[in-house]
Design a protein around this motif. Structure first.
Motif, short mmCIF file in Angstrom:
data_model
loop_
_atom_site.label_atom_id
_atom_site.label_comp_id
_atom_site.label_asym_id
_atom_site.label_seq_id
_atom_site.Cartn_x
_atom_site.Cartn_y
_atom_site.Cartn_z
N VAL A 213 41.30 49.97 47.08
CA VAL A 213 40.13 50.42 46.73
C VAL A 213 40.06 51.03 45.10
CG1 VAL A 213 38.75 52.53 46.74
CG2 VAL A 213 39.89 51.71 48.62
N LEU A 214 41.41 51.07 45.19
CA LEU A 214 41.86 50.93 43.27
C LEU A 214 41.87 49.75 42.45
CD1 LEU A 214 44.74 53.92 44.03
CD2 LEU A 214 42.89 54.21 43.09
N SER A 215 41.97 49.19 43.16
CA SER A 215 41.69 47.93 42.40
C SER A 215 40.35 47.50 42.75
CB SER A 215 42.36 47.14 43.74
OG SER A 215 43.71 46.23 43.56
N GLY A 216 39.53 47.34 42.99
CA GLY A 216 38.30 47.22 43.54
C GLY A 216 38.21 48.39 41.73
N TYR A 217 38.23 49.55 41.51
CA TYR A 217 37.94 50.76 41.47
C TYR A 217 38.36 50.06 39.58
CZ TYR A 217 36.98 54.75 38.87
OH TYR A 217 36.96 56.42 37.67
N ILE B 81 39.24 47.40 38.21
CA ILE B 81 38.60 46.12 38.13
C ILE B 81 37.55 45.92 37.57
CG2 ILE B 81 38.49 43.83 38.40
CD1 ILE B 81 41.25 43.89 38.21
N THR B 82 36.71 46.75 37.97
CA THR B 82 35.50 46.45 38.09
C THR B 82 34.87 47.82 36.80
OG1 THR B 82 34.69 46.71 40.93
CG2 THR B 82 32.83 47.89 38.85
N SER B 83 35.81 48.38 36.72
CA SER B 83 35.67 49.26 35.25
C SER B 83 36.11 48.84 33.67
CB SER B 83 36.56 50.45 36.06
OG SER B 83 36.53 51.51 36.70
N VAL B 84 37.34 47.98 34.80
CA VAL B 84 37.54 47.33 32.92
C VAL B 84 36.40 45.96 32.69
CG1 VAL B 84 38.34 45.81 32.11
CG2 VAL B 84 39.95 47.73 33.75
N GLU C 61 44.05 38.57 45.00
CA GLU C 61 43.63 37.58 43.95
C GLU C 61 42.85 36.50 44.17
OE1 GLU C 61 48.45 35.90 44.46
OE2 GLU C 61 49.04 37.48 43.00
N GLN C 62 42.67 36.93 45.43
CA GLN C 62 41.69 35.36 46.25
C GLN C 62 40.35 36.32 46.03
OE1 GLN C 62 42.15 35.08 50.26
NE2 GLN C 62 44.18 34.15 50.49
N PHE C 63 40.59 37.57 46.07
CA PHE C 63 39.22 38.20 45.13
C PHE C 63 39.13 38.61 43.40
CE2 PHE C 63 37.32 42.86 44.26
CZ PHE C 63 36.51 43.02 44.18
N TYR C 64 39.74 38.42 43.13
CA TYR C 64 40.42 38.40 41.66
C TYR C 64 39.30 36.81 41.35
CZ TYR C 64 43.24 42.47 41.19
OH TYR C 64 44.29 43.40 41.65
#
Length: 596
Positions: free
Chosen positions: A44-48, A50-53, A145-148
């Motif tokens: 959840v933190l990663s999604g939050y 990455i999207t914010s940036v 990493e696949q998500f990125y």
């Protein structure tokens, strides 16, 4: 190359909570049964973040995919590479050949960011032998990493549309991912656990949250949402149990809890939650979280593997004593300096070049380590492995199932020493004997391929080893039929009897929990094994030699030895010898090969 998204100490505080829960769970699952869902908090933190940036940079007009991926490389790659190298070096000295081979395959998969797929096909997260999987924790990095690779492009494309289209698009993908997660959790839980499509909704939930204005998800006047978020996280860590329908709907608890905590610590108000999460101790641990995550699992695996006879608390203290300095050193000496160096605009080419070089070296290296330490034909039964092709002293073919492959490393050493050519055609989980019924299949059986290889090679010696209890229990004539066809094609056939099988309380995990030698084979298993071994021994004839390994693997009282004089394990698992165990047979096999 700094991001335009402002730093929030409370996010590092939440990272600290997540890594501490994962750390405690891996240290001993009973201490915090649901601690593994700390990974869901990270998703959840990663999604939050990455999207914010991406959103902030897109609105500022300076977003670049190359810059984004450069930051990802600088953030993740150097510390991962250091951990991977150290892990392989340690595995070289600690693991048996079979486990080293598995670790090499995991290295290749981890470097390629597909280890989640390998583990999914190998077995469930909670079913694998954790002390022999030092890259097991990298599954979550592979998912991210696949998500990125996909998400930034999708997000930028959707940003070009209306805001409504953006929100509906991401919400639709999140709901589809969650629905797939619910279905696959019931049908194939390991797939639901490891696959990006069934985990993407957790990252997308964080992404959707980042697209809303601060406070819009939770009114500023509400004081209960952050408290509810903490309560949900505590409930997740304490109540969710491994392998009980997870992820499924249970993953909603840590996901919603994380979102509520993010909201409660990001409203702009100086509330109690923000002060706690932004405390210096939690922030320091949060900043250390990536290095802690990278290093703790290999250390835990090696300690459990090497010191399995040591009591639980001393092992736990040793794990902590090794992990903390390793993580701190990794963070200060590798992670921070490398991130600063590789994030510079001038370092873009070196960063991408280093990543490419690691892929080109790491993947083949891992596969080579696998193939060198576990000689087994996999994939297609018509494949064979050949070694020492220029040797002229003679030729040997190794046939069998996994019991044949467990001798492969030792047989390769022996043929190197004797100057023989070697062909390995053993197939783990295969059946190398003539089938009782040919059936209607048009595909050649493993036996037919094996016979064809022997016919083509015309070897001096054929070595055949199988789990005879599985192959001869129902039809003992199958071995005789195989030997009848093999005898005219070779000078000598060497059969190996099946060694004793360890009892259930002789696994490494059982020993760590307190089981101690002597270990005795279960009577029903021993009776079956001795019966089929007698059938194998009865095949002895002019050009058929049978090596009985029975007395090599039990003492005068019938107890099965677990380690050799150097403390190395003789068994890979309950039914298979390790390379050290196979070495016990080497002298007898050498004599049989040399005998005329």
């Amino acid at each position: 190359m700094a991001s335009s998204f402002p730093y929030r100490p409370s996010i590092d505080g939440l990272r600290a909570i997540a890594i501490l829960d994962v750390f405690i769970f891996h240290l001993h699952p009973s201490w915090l049964p649901g601690g593994f869902v700390g990974v869901d908090v990270f998703f959840v933190l990663s999604g939050y973040l990455i999207t914010s940036v991406i959103t902030a940079e897109h609105h500022a007009g300076n977003f670049s995919l190359r810059k984004f991926y450069q930051r990802r490389i600088a953030r993740l790659f150097p510390a991962f590479l250091a951990m991977a190298i150290a892990t392989m070096v340690a595995a070289l000295f600690i693991y048996s050949a079979q486990d080293l081979a598995s670790t090499g395959e995991s290295l290749a998969a981890a470097v390629a960011s597909v280890i989640n797929l390998r583990l999914m096909l190998q077995g469930g997260y909670f079913e694998l032998s954790p002390d022999a999987e030092p890259f097991l924790h990298c599954w979550s990095l592979s998912v991210e990493e696949q998500f990125y690779l996909v998400y930034p492009i999708l997000l930028v494309l959707l940003h070009r549309k209306s805001r409504k289209t953006l929100m509906i698009g991401l919400a639709g993908l999140s709901l589809a991912s969650f629905a797939l997660c619910l279905v696959l959790t019931q049908l194939r839980a390991p797939w639901a656990f490891y696959l990006l499509p069934t985990r993407a909704w957790e990252l997308l939930a964080g992404g959707l949250f980042a697209l809303k204005k601060p406070g819009s998800w939770m009114p500023r006047t509400s004081k209960w949402a952050p408290l509810a978020g903490i309560a949900l996280l505590i409930a997740s860590f304490a109540l969710i149990r491994e392998a009980r329908g997870f992820p499924g709907y249970q993953a909603l608890l840590p996901v919603i809890g994380t979102l509520a905590v993010i909201a409660g610590s990001g409203t702009g108000q100086d509330n109690w939650l923000q002060r706690v999460l932004a405390s210096p101790l939690l922030v320091s641990i949060g900043k250390l979280s990536y290095s802690l995550y990278l290093w703790h699992w290999p250390v835990f695996s090696f300690v459990d593997y090497k010191l399995l006879f040591l009591d639980e608390w001393p092992r736990a203290l040793i794990k902590i004593a090794i992990t903390l300095p390793a993580a701190i050193a990794s963070y200060r000496l590798i992670e921070c300096p490398a991130r600063a160096a590789l994030n510079r605009p001038s370092a873009r080419v070196p960063a991408f070049s280093a990543l490419a070089a690691s892929l080109l070296i790491g993947i083949p290296l891992g596969i080579s380590i696998r193939d060198t330490n576990y000689l087994n034909v996999s994939g297609s039964a018509d494949i064979k492995l050949t070694f020492n092709e220029k040797q002229t002293a003679g030729s040997i073919i190794l046939l069998g199932d996994s019991h044949g492959s467990m001798y492969g490393h030792m047989v390769k050493q022996l043929t190197d020493e004797l100057g023989y050519r070697l062909t390995v055609a053993s197939v783990a989980s295969g059946d190398p004997l003539p089938l009782a019924s040919a059936g209607s299949s048009t595909r050649k059986s493993i036996w037919e391929h094996s016979l064809e290889i022997v016919r083509q090679e015309a070897p001096d010696v054929v070595i055949l080893a199988c789990q005879w209890t599985a192959k001869l229990d129902q039809d003992g004539s199958r071995l005789g039929a195989a030997l009848e066809q093999l005898r005219p094609l070779t000078r000598k056939i060497i059969l190996l009897t099946q060694p004793p099988r360890l009892p259930p309380n002789a696994t490494r995990e059982a020993i760590r929990q307190g089981a101690r030698p002597p270990f005795y084979e279960e009577e029903i298993q021993r009776t079956r094994r001795l019966h089929v071994n007698a059938e194998v021994l009865a095949m002895t004839s002019e050009n058929i030699t049978v090596i009985d390994v029975e007395n090599l693997f039990h003492d005068s009282q019938g107890a099965i030895p677990l380690v050799d004089a150097e403390g190395r394990l003789l068994y890979h698992d309950r039914g298979h010898l390790s390379d050290r165990g196979a070495q016990q047979v080497k002298a007898r096999l050498e004599d049989a090969i040399k005998a005329r």
